[in-house]
Structure formats: C-alpha cells, structure tokens
Design a protein around this motif. Sequence first.
Motif, PDB file in Angstrom:
ATOM      1  N   ASN A 252       0.812  -1.226   0.000  1.00 27.75           N
ATOM      2  CA  ASN A 252       0.000   0.000   0.000  1.00 27.75           C
ATOM      3  C   ASN A 252       0.841   1.269   0.000  1.00 27.75           C
ATOM      4  O   ASN A 252       0.652   2.133  -0.860  1.00 27.75           O
ATOM      5  CB  ASN A 252      -0.985  -0.011   1.171  1.00 27.75           C
ATOM      6  CG  ASN A 252      -2.149  -0.951   0.927  1.00 27.75           C
ATOM      7  OD1 ASN A 252      -2.514  -1.199  -0.216  1.00 27.75           O
ATOM      8  ND2 ASN A 252      -2.720  -1.480   1.996  1.00 27.75           N
ATOM      9  N   ALA A 336      -7.492  -5.789   5.012  1.00 27.77           N
ATOM     10  CA  ALA A 336      -6.637  -5.416   6.142  1.00 27.77           C
ATOM     11  C   ALA A 336      -6.530  -6.566   7.132  1.00 27.77           C
ATOM     12  O   ALA A 336      -7.341  -7.503   7.124  1.00 27.77           O
ATOM     13  CB  ALA A 336      -7.211  -4.182   6.823  1.00 27.77           C
ATOM     14  N   ASP A 337      -5.523  -6.476   7.981  1.00 28.01           N
ATOM     15  CA  ASP A 337      -5.308  -7.485   9.017  1.00 28.01           C
ATOM     16  C   ASP A 337      -6.402  -7.358  10.070  1.00 28.01           C
ATOM     17  O   ASP A 337      -6.449  -6.379  10.832  1.00 28.01           O
ATOM     18  CB  ASP A 337      -3.931  -7.280   9.652  1.00 28.01           C
ATOM     19  CG  ASP A 337      -3.554  -8.385  10.633  1.00 28.01           C
ATOM     20  OD1 ASP A 337      -4.442  -9.187  10.985  1.00 28.01           O
ATOM     21  OD2 ASP A 337      -2.386  -8.440  11.044  1.00 28.01           O
ATOM     22  N   ALA A 343      -6.415   0.099  10.792  1.00 23.14           N
ATOM     23  CA  ALA A 343      -5.623  -0.147   9.585  1.00 23.14           C
ATOM     24  C   ALA A 343      -5.115   1.193   9.077  1.00 23.14           C
ATOM     25  O   ALA A 343      -5.667   2.248   9.406  1.00 23.14           O
ATOM     26  CB  ALA A 343      -6.472  -0.848   8.528  1.00 23.14           C
ATOM     27  N   THR A 360     -10.445  -0.773  11.343  1.00 26.15           N
ATOM     28  CA  THR A 360     -10.199  -1.825  10.357  1.00 26.15           C
ATOM     29  C   THR A 360     -11.429  -2.173   9.505  1.00 26.15           C
ATOM     30  O   THR A 360     -11.296  -2.384   8.299  1.00 26.15           O
ATOM     31  CB  THR A 360      -9.668  -3.088  11.064  1.00 26.15           C
ATOM     32  OG1 THR A 360      -8.415  -2.763  11.697  1.00 26.15           O
ATOM     33  CG2 THR A 360      -9.434  -4.224  10.094  1.00 26.15           C
ATOM     34  N   PHE A 363     -11.624  -0.005   6.343  1.00 25.11           N
ATOM     35  CA  PHE A 363     -10.438   0.170   5.502  1.00 25.11           C
ATOM     36  C   PHE A 363     -10.738  -0.176   4.046  1.00 25.11           C
ATOM     37  O   PHE A 363     -10.428   0.597   3.127  1.00 25.11           O
ATOM     38  CB  PHE A 363      -9.290  -0.698   6.021  1.00 25.11           C
ATOM     39  CG  PHE A 363      -8.112  -0.767   5.084  1.00 25.11           C
ATOM     40  CD1 PHE A 363      -7.202   0.270   5.022  1.00 25.11           C
ATOM     41  CD2 PHE A 363      -7.926  -1.865   4.252  1.00 25.11           C
ATOM     42  CE1 PHE A 363      -6.122   0.220   4.149  1.00 25.11           C
ATOM     43  CE2 PHE A 363      -6.854  -1.928   3.379  1.00 25.11           C
ATOM     44  CZ  PHE A 363      -5.943  -0.879   3.328  1.00 25.11           C
ATOM     45  N   ASN A 364     -11.320  -1.341   3.817  1.00 26.96           N
ATOM     46  CA  ASN A 364     -11.570  -1.750   2.438  1.00 26.96           C
ATOM     47  C   ASN A 364     -12.543  -0.821   1.724  1.00 26.96           C
ATOM     48  O   ASN A 364     -12.434  -0.591   0.518  1.00 26.96           O
ATOM     49  CB  ASN A 364     -12.091  -3.187   2.404  1.00 26.96           C
ATOM     50  CG  ASN A 364     -10.955  -4.193   2.370  1.00 26.96           C
ATOM     51  OD1 ASN A 364      -9.927  -3.995   3.010  1.00 26.96           O
ATOM     52  ND2 ASN A 364     -11.125  -5.254   1.617  1.00 26.96           N
TER      53      ASN A 364
END
Length: 813
Positions: A252, A336-337, A343, A360, A363-364
């Motif tokens: 990223n 993301a983790d 994130a 998180t 994030f996407n």
Amino acid sequence: MYVPCALACLLLGAAPAGAWQITDDMVGQSEEAWTAWQAATTALDRDEKEEAARQFDTVGAMNLSDLRLALMADRTGSLRLEQWARTEDAPASVRALVEKILAGRKQKALAEDGWHFAAIGRFKYADANFKALAESNPDPVGLLELARANPNRHTILIKLITNADVGPSAKRFLELLNRGEELLRMDPYEIATNIRKLGGPQRMAYNAAKRLKESGEFAIPHLIQFLQDPEQRQLHPAIIQVIPQIGRGGLNPLCIALETSDNVTKKVLIDSLGRIGYKQAAPYLAKVAADAEASPECRAAANQALSTLGVGGGNVGGLFFELADAYYGNAESVKADTRRDVANVWYLRDGELRLVEVPTPIFNDIMAMRCAEEALIANADQERATALWVAANFRREAKLGMNVESDKPDVLAAKDGTRPDDYPRSIYFARAAGAKYNHMVLARAFNDKDAGVALGAIAALSETAGAAGLVGREDIKQPLVQTLAFPNRQVRIKAALALGRALPTTSFSGSENVIPVLAEALAQSGKSAALIADPDMEQANTMQAVLRAAGYDCAIGASLNAARESARRVGITTYDLVLLAADIRQPDVMGAVAELRKDLPTAATPILVVVKEDQMSAGRSATRAAAGVEMVPADIADLGDPAKINEQMMNRVLRASQALGMTTLARDLSMDLALQSCDVLRLIGESNLKVFDFSRAIPALVGALASTYEPLRVRAAHALALGASGEAQQALASAAMNAERGPEERVAFFGSLAESARRNGNLLGNSDAVARLIEFTMNEADLVLRAAASKALGALDLPSNKASEIIRAQYKG
C-alpha cells in the motif's frame, strides 16, 4: 539452582555501573533514554549529585514505563540511586524514579516467577502471578524483552493456553506480548536503527532485514527517506534489496509513493513492486506507464513490471475499477489485518508518505472509494465505478454506526480521519447520482445482503425517483422489487414503502409482494424475536430470561435445527437475533454460523456466541468466520444488576448489527415503520389503482387495532376505512365501542367507520355490531361519543326506521 526474581533484582541492584552499549537483547530500548540513564548513574558514581539529578530529571521527563526503568536499572545497578532516594536531601524526582523502578521490578518478578512456576507444573501459582501481572498494566515491549531473554518462555505460554488452571491468564500474557511486537514494529526509532544496521556485519544486517520485514508497511516511509538521503548513500544498495523483501505488507505505501516526483526513487519502487509480484500494484504501475511527465526510464520500468505481473497496462481506469471491486469484495489479497483494531490508509503529502489510522472494518471501503476515484479520473464514463463509489461510501458510514438515510452531521463521522470535517453525508452523493446509479448500488447490496448499503440506496431512490424511475421491465430497475425479499426486515419494509408511495400505474413483476411486506410492518409490534441454540438448558433459560427482559420473544432448542422447530411451533417466523452456544453440535458453532449466513432469512441477522471461560478460542473463531458475530460470556447474568446485564447484552447486539451495516429494529423504529405503512396503505387505497390488492392488507390493519400504541391504532383505522369488507367495518365498530380506549381515540374510530360506510355502504348487515351501535347511540352518557356514533350509524343507512326509534327513545312527555 533457581533464584527467585525478587532476590535476583536485589543482586542486580548491587552490581557496579558500566557504560554499556545498546545490544540486540535490549528490546525497544531508546538510545536517548539509555544514554541519559548511563550519564546519570556515572555522575552519581562520581558523587556529582547535581549533574546526576539533572540527568535523572531528563530520564523522568521521557515518561518511561516502570518496567523499562527497572530493566535499565538492573543493567547498570541502582544501589547508590536507591540509597540516595532514602536520604533527606534526595530530590522528589529521584524518589519518584526509584518508586517506579521498584514497581517495575515487581512486574518483572511476577512475570519471571510465573514462568518458573509454570515450568515446574505449579499452575495455580503461575496463574496468580500472571493475573497480578496483567492487572498491573505492564509495558508490552518491556515484557517482550523478558520473553526474548529465554526462547522457552514463549513456548511455555503457548502450551499453557489449554490448561484449565492457567489457560486464560497465559492467553492474556500472550496478547500482551503480541501487543509488544506490534508496538515494536511500529516504532520509528527502532525502524531507523534497523535500517542503519543494514550496513553492519553480515549477521547484524541479516537480523536488521528480518526486523524490517516484521515492521512491514511502517518501514516503507523510513526506507524511502534513507534512499533519498545522499548522506546515507552507503546504505542504498542494501535498502534496494530489502524493500521487495518486505513483500505484500509494504504494497500500500509503495503504490502510493509512486506519485513521487523523484524519478530515481520512483524507478526503485517500480522495480520493487515488480519483484514483489502482487497484481494489486498493476493499476498504479499502469498509471506511471501512461504518465507523460514520468521519465522514460520510469515508464519503461513500469511496463516491464506489468509484464512481469502478466498484466497489460493499456486500460488504467479498468485496472483501478478491478482493484476497487476487489477491495469492496473484501478479497483476501487486499483486505486489512483483522487482528488489528485499526488499519493504515497511506497518502503522499509534500513528498512524504503519511498514514491515517482508520477502524479496520472501514479500511476496504475507503480503499474501494480511492480506487474508484482513480478509475473515474482515468475514464470519467465508467458507470460501474460511480456506483461502486456510492455503495462503498454508504457501507463506510453504516459500519461507523451512522444513519445512512440522514443528511445531518454526525459525530461518528470523526472516526474516519480520511474525511474532512465538513464532508457531505453519503446520501448527498447518492441523491446527486440519480436513480440509475442507485439501482446499481441496490443490486450490489441485494447480492451481498448488505442492509446498510440497501437502506441508503432505497432512501436516495425514494427521494429522487418517481414511479417510472423505480419500476419497469428494464433489468436496471429490478433490484428495488427484488429487495422485497431481502433478509433484513427494515430493508424489506423500506423497499415496500418506496414502491407504495410511487403509486405505479402499470403492473410489474413482484408487485404482488408490496402489500404483504407493508402488512408485515403492521404485524410486528416492536417486540423482537430471538433464536437460542444451546444444549445446556440451564444456560439457555438464563439467556432467555435476559433477552425477555430486553423485549425479545424467544425460542429454545438444544441444536440449531431444534431451535428452529421450536420457533415454528410458537409462530416465530423471523428472527432479529440468534444466540449459539460455543459447544453446540450437529452442526457445531462454525457450521451453524455458516448455515445461518447462507440462509436468506438470517443472512444479515446478528449472531451472539455464548462462551464459557474455556470456550474463548471457539468463540473467537466463530467471530472471525462471518460478519455480525459477537461473543457474550455465559456468566453475564452474574452481573446482578438487570440494567447492567441489559446494557452489556444490547451493546453486543449493537456491535454485531453495525458490523452488518444495520441498526436494530427497536420499538421506536418498528412503530415508525408501522405508521408509515398505514399511511402508504391509505394512499394506495385512495388511488384505486389495480396494481396493488388493498384487500390483502385488511387482516394486518385489523390486527393493528389491538396494538398497545395508540397512534398506530388510529392510523390503522384511518387506512382500514378504505377496506371494502365486513371484517373491516366489524373491527372498526368494536374498536369504537371499546370502553378501555380514550374518548378522542374512539371518536376517531367512529369517524373511520362512518367513512367506510360512506365509501362502501353497509357491510355489517344485521349483525350484532349493528344492534350494539344502535344501543350505544341511544344510551351513551358521553354526548361527544354519541354524536360521533350517530355519524357512523347514519352513514350505514340502515333499512329500518332507526331514526324514529331514536326520537321515540328520548321522548319524556
């Protein structure tokens, strides 16, 4: 021979001070703090107390943890410092520093004694030490130094997780160590130190490269800064080698850094992305390849990297859309983790990489929006990119707990630091996009069973499109009708309200489902339903009591299928919540979660997994298996206070609902939907359109007259006045003459009965209701009610001469 940690600390405290250098075993040690500490202890050894006090003040101002201070003190020895702290002339800052050192040594003793007791099988003693350690809020990075001092220590904790006596506390210890690892890999000083070590001996360089890989994306900005620093030229070859070794974790920031105007650095990054080998980089490489302002070397390198990835670089907009779609679909290669709460979203600002931490779960969605924006910049006519951006924006807000149907400012928006303070709400963009794009958004929401996105798209359609824009034979207009079968009740009803208000004049596929869904809104009275699958009947009954207190009807079974059958027997057909015991069988909890998510009615239903203390692992696995799954402790009822129990339970339901992008259908919301449904049914009845069969709503409207909510009863009666059936008039007459209702409400009911009679004639015939109405009109003491009843009686236009009977009844001579 084992030496207890407390005694070891005393021995270390008496050791002579030495000017030692930072070594690899000093995990997370700040060079600045270590230098100041050594200067202070050296000055004290020379009896230069003024200088020692000044340096100790410098250390104190760094706000180091108790454990970090203890670790430093035990390396140099601190006997003279402790003796000084006990004298009358000791500065307050020195005394405070010694107190922190002693507290840190206690933490160190708890950790090391716990490891020792665990190693010799004294698990209850180990558990007591580990619990006390966790309660003392220790420094995770300092604990990491203790753990790395002996490689067996980490292994011991892993083996203890399943131990009945010490398992939970060992797991908590491991979580602290994991947090230490995370803090360490993010530490700018640690990263910079490891970059410098790349120029050291082979073993040092190898270890430094390994730690930079562990730092992942956090290392990329620092590596680029060193790469751009001419004074660090001797490190450049090693840096160029280590960047691609970071792998996917660095993608990223590397992709964003391609925006740099430094063509030398850009080419290094391009080559690194090609060597890493993930197609996620393809759109960014294609953008460079098509950039006329990039150097020929960079463009050639970008094309070579694309060839290595097996991707053609001609369609920049198409590649960015594909990546946006992958982000939106939560593809494994780009998500993301999930083990982290936050994130990182990377930006290039003033030539430097900067990150913004976001929750998180969103994030996407943010990355999908960014890639869709890039796709539209490359090709402004990409309709799918526009629709995807609108959908991702809705989903971003929904996951933050915001009402996607509102255009008002919301404090929850501040959780997303990538948006400015005055950023418009998602509904603003959806309205501006128009019906076509909102149908495309709704199609995505239906396929994904995403309630939050669906609610936003329906709201935008309701406010901007008429009948012609909502329904039709075109494929693009089918999603709204399909949404009448959406698993989430709120979405179904909102879709039916939108279609009903539009009053389409021609029939369309699915039109027969509008009235039943509106009727569903009337049938539910704000009381939710829960399914409980638990083989432990005592535990199941406890959970049922908790949920009933929160307003849920419940159905219980020892397994998922048994609970479903129980629900069917008591008439519960839809569930607002599912509770699964972590130890259910046939299917087990993982299988049950998967089955519920595949089944349309429960695809977007919040799920709580009930866990006992030794079932945490199974519970966590279930929460990761699908969205909208949370854990609830089996002993929640032990809180005692009903208000606290309800708060804890409902907080978990709320989190699960938000993860699904939906809000709980609470009483206020359900009643609002019911009221809206009454109004829309009234509108449909007045229209006399043949598209909808109003008669199918009559049973639900009749049922709503028995609601506990007066406004709903009155509005239902107002709509029921349009129903051409004896059942409707019978229900209105009974409600009007119900002495348990208030006078104003009864007047409204008589008015609705009168309207029904005017529109439809007398459908009561010679029933008992007619006789009761005549009796009421003649003898009721409340003249206002008698007047209202007389209107209804007159509108019924009874064939017999009831007017004469009423006149004669009042005769007094």
